[in-house]
Scaffold this motif. Sequence first.
Motif, PDB file in Angstrom:
ATOM      1  N   ASN A 352       0.799  -1.215   0.000  1.00 15.12           N
ATOM      2  CA  ASN A 352       0.000   0.000   0.000  1.00 15.12           C
ATOM      3  C   ASN A 352       0.838   1.275   0.000  1.00 15.12           C
ATOM      4  N   GLU A 353       2.163   1.134   0.091  1.00 16.13           N
ATOM      5  CA  GLU A 353       3.024   2.313   0.107  1.00 16.13           C
ATOM      6  C   GLU A 353       3.436   2.744  -1.295  1.00 16.13           C
ATOM      7  N   ILE A 354       2.970   2.040  -2.324  1.00 14.09           N
ATOM      8  CA  ILE A 354       3.457   2.288  -3.680  1.00 14.09           C
ATOM      9  C   ILE A 354       3.264   3.728  -4.098  1.00 14.09           C
ATOM     10  N   ALA A 355       2.035   4.230  -4.025  1.00 13.80           N
ATOM     11  CA  ALA A 355       1.751   5.586  -4.481  1.00 13.80           C
ATOM     12  C   ALA A 355       2.555   6.612  -3.685  1.00 13.80           C
ATOM     13  N   ALA A 356       2.674   6.378  -2.381  1.00 12.52           N
ATOM     14  CA  ALA A 356       3.387   7.332  -1.539  1.00 12.52           C
ATOM     15  C   ALA A 356       4.877   7.345  -1.847  1.00 12.52           C
ATOM     16  N   VAL A 357       5.460   6.163  -2.092  1.00 15.43           N
ATOM     17  CA  VAL A 357       6.895   6.093  -2.328  1.00 15.43           C
ATOM     18  C   VAL A 357       7.262   6.617  -3.713  1.00 15.43           C
ATOM     19  N   LEU A 358       6.492   6.200  -4.731  1.00 12.76           N
ATOM     20  CA  LEU A 358       6.822   6.623  -6.083  1.00 12.76           C
ATOM     21  C   LEU A 358       6.412   8.062  -6.353  1.00 12.76           C
ATOM     22  N   GLY A 359       5.438   8.568  -5.592  1.00 10.57           N
ATOM     23  CA  GLY A 359       4.964   9.916  -5.842  1.00 10.57           C
ATOM     24  C   GLY A 359       4.118   9.965  -7.098  1.00 10.57           C
ATOM     25  N   PRO A 360       3.825  11.179  -7.566  1.00  5.34           N
ATOM     26  CA  PRO A 360       2.866  11.319  -8.668  1.00  5.34           C
ATOM     27  C   PRO A 360       3.438  11.041 -10.045  1.00  5.34           C
ATOM     28  N   ARG A 361       4.736  10.880 -10.176  1.00  7.70           N
ATOM     29  CA  ARG A 361       5.343  10.828 -11.502  1.00  7.70           C
ATOM     30  C   ARG A 361       4.748   9.736 -12.382  1.00  7.70           C
ATOM     31  N   TRP A 362       4.446   8.585 -11.811  1.00  9.28           N
ATOM     32  CA  TRP A 362       4.006   7.449 -12.613  1.00  9.28           C
ATOM     33  C   TRP A 362       2.510   7.195 -12.471  1.00  9.28           C
ATOM     34  N   GLY A 363       1.740   8.207 -12.122  1.00  8.03           N
ATOM     35  CA  GLY A 363       0.308   8.017 -11.903  1.00  8.03           C
ATOM     36  C   GLY A 363      -0.489   7.866 -13.196  1.00  8.03           C
ATOM     37  N   ALA A 364      -1.682   7.282 -13.066  1.00  6.26           N
ATOM     38  CA  ALA A 364      -2.559   7.033 -14.207  1.00  6.26           C
ATOM     39  C   ALA A 364      -3.807   7.900 -14.135  1.00  6.26           C
ATOM     40  N   MET A 365      -4.367   8.203 -15.300  1.00 11.13           N
ATOM     41  CA  MET A 365      -5.595   8.990 -15.385  1.00 11.13           C
ATOM     42  C   MET A 365      -6.691   8.436 -14.494  1.00 11.13           C
ATOM     43  N   GLY A 366      -6.898   7.135 -14.560  1.00 12.41           N
ATOM     44  CA  GLY A 366      -8.011   6.517 -13.855  1.00 12.41           C
ATOM     45  C   GLY A 366      -7.822   6.384 -12.364  1.00 12.41           C
ATOM     46  N   HIS A 367      -6.651   6.788 -11.861  1.00 15.52           N
ATOM     47  CA  HIS A 367      -6.416   6.724 -10.426  1.00 15.52           C
ATOM     48  C   HIS A 367      -6.582   8.075  -9.754  1.00 15.52           C
ATOM     49  N   ASP A 368      -6.131   9.159 -10.422  1.00 15.33           N
ATOM     50  CA  ASP A 368      -6.267  10.479  -9.793  1.00 15.33           C
ATOM     51  C   ASP A 368      -6.589  11.596 -10.786  1.00 15.33           C
ATOM     52  N   GLY A 369      -6.911  11.264 -12.034  1.00  7.20           N
ATOM     53  CA  GLY A 369      -7.358  12.279 -12.979  1.00  7.20           C
ATOM     54  C   GLY A 369      -6.245  12.989 -13.723  1.00  7.20           C
ATOM     55  N   VAL A 370      -6.628  13.899 -14.604  1.00  5.12           N
ATOM     56  CA  VAL A 370      -5.679  14.692 -15.387  1.00  5.12           C
ATOM     57  C   VAL A 370      -4.855  15.567 -14.442  1.00  5.12           C
ATOM     58  N   GLN A 371      -3.551  15.602 -14.672  1.00  3.65           N
ATOM     59  CA  GLN A 371      -2.652  16.384 -13.825  1.00  3.65           C
ATOM     60  C   GLN A 371      -1.811  17.340 -14.669  1.00  3.65           C
ATOM     61  N   ALA A 372      -1.403  18.439 -14.048  1.00  7.93           N
ATOM     62  CA  ALA A 372      -0.469  19.420 -14.627  1.00  7.93           C
ATOM     63  C   ALA A 372      -1.030  20.098 -15.874  1.00  7.93           C
TER      64      ALA A 372
END
Length: 432
Positions: A352-372
Amino acid sequence: MADPGMSVAPYWELTFDADGDVDGPERDRLLAQVADHGVRDLIVFSHGWNNDRSGATALYRRFFAPIPGLVPNARLGYVGVVWPSMRFSDEPVPDFPKSVAAVEAEAEPRPALDKDTRRALLEAFPGRTTVLDQLARMLDERPDGAEGLAEFGRLVRLLLDDGGQGPAADTDEDGEPAVFGGDPVAACEQFAEALAALDSSGAPQFGIPNPWDGAKELLRQATYYQMKRRAGTVGERGLGPLLGRLAQAAPGVRVHLVGHSFGGRLVAFALRGLPRGVDTVKSVTLLQGAFSHYAFAARLPHAPDRSGALRDLQRRVDGPLVCCYSHFDAALGTFYPLASRLAGDDRSCAGNEIAAVLGPRWGAMGHDGVQAVRGTARLDLAAALDGRLPASGCVNVDAAAVVRRGGAPTGAHSDIVHPELARVVVAAGRIA
């Protein structure tokens, strides 16, 4: 041909091959008939990972069903896009009937790759029968030692060295995903830890998971990488140019693109293949989009000199680009960032630490939406359905109120058949 059991009419299907070439008779039928049917608003839906036409058609039948009742006076038409994707048979799809293979799996032990999955893999990687046979045997035998996992990783890499073409990157960053070019033992260990965390439901874990528990996930992610590449090809080289021809054949038709998972990537890349001057795309709705949340960014937060592969292409939409996302999507919240890191990113993570450790760089649209993307609006589902959906620009809609069911390994990734999401499509397109 259209399915006579489809819940809506008029309905057309468009079948694309892996190179983005569309079935000629289906294309010609759509171009010839859409104006004759008096269609004003055409909803074009692309499935994500899927094993056959019947599965895609079942999705369209169920998703489209409530739409005519939402706008009874609208002159609607519907298109179901069918493209060569694949799904592992152990991936849960909420509310869909279980396959024969899934029922058999509950009754008795089975190989790691059942016959349906092996057939789908052979279609996804033609000419790789020997490699796939070796991979299946190793998943069943689980040879001891790091040498076995290293050989497994080498074979997975062979699948991706097949000369496949198409836009695989969602940004203009250099490199390939480290999970395929780096240490396969470490990759399998991380996938095994992530799977254990998903399966634990919060229960404490004792001992170290067997890396072979993550080996199948490595193969699954290689398949997704192939499908991701293919989705971009079909969208840019196939659907985009076809929409240009449709604009010529029926200039008064308003087009609304909808895509689930890699189908979201497909319809997004169709904007890149849309001929100049075509302004008939009036809305895009992404449902659990399986591509980078920076795809539309003009500048990447971690690399300001680089941009998304679809930089500013939301402006090709004469209306809003709506991204529905959910934190219950384990496929995108857990495995997508693990499999998307580029070579050279040596950060490790687990569970469960994946998102926290990797941070937003490798995030997907369907997980947290359009970014930047400057000006992106953010709404919850209730607000989006309450008339507050903007008429243009990028819009993030938190759909976790309904997109929340599904088991490991993908979580709620396929939990998209809800009347609320059909209402989002109608609202985004200002269909009346």
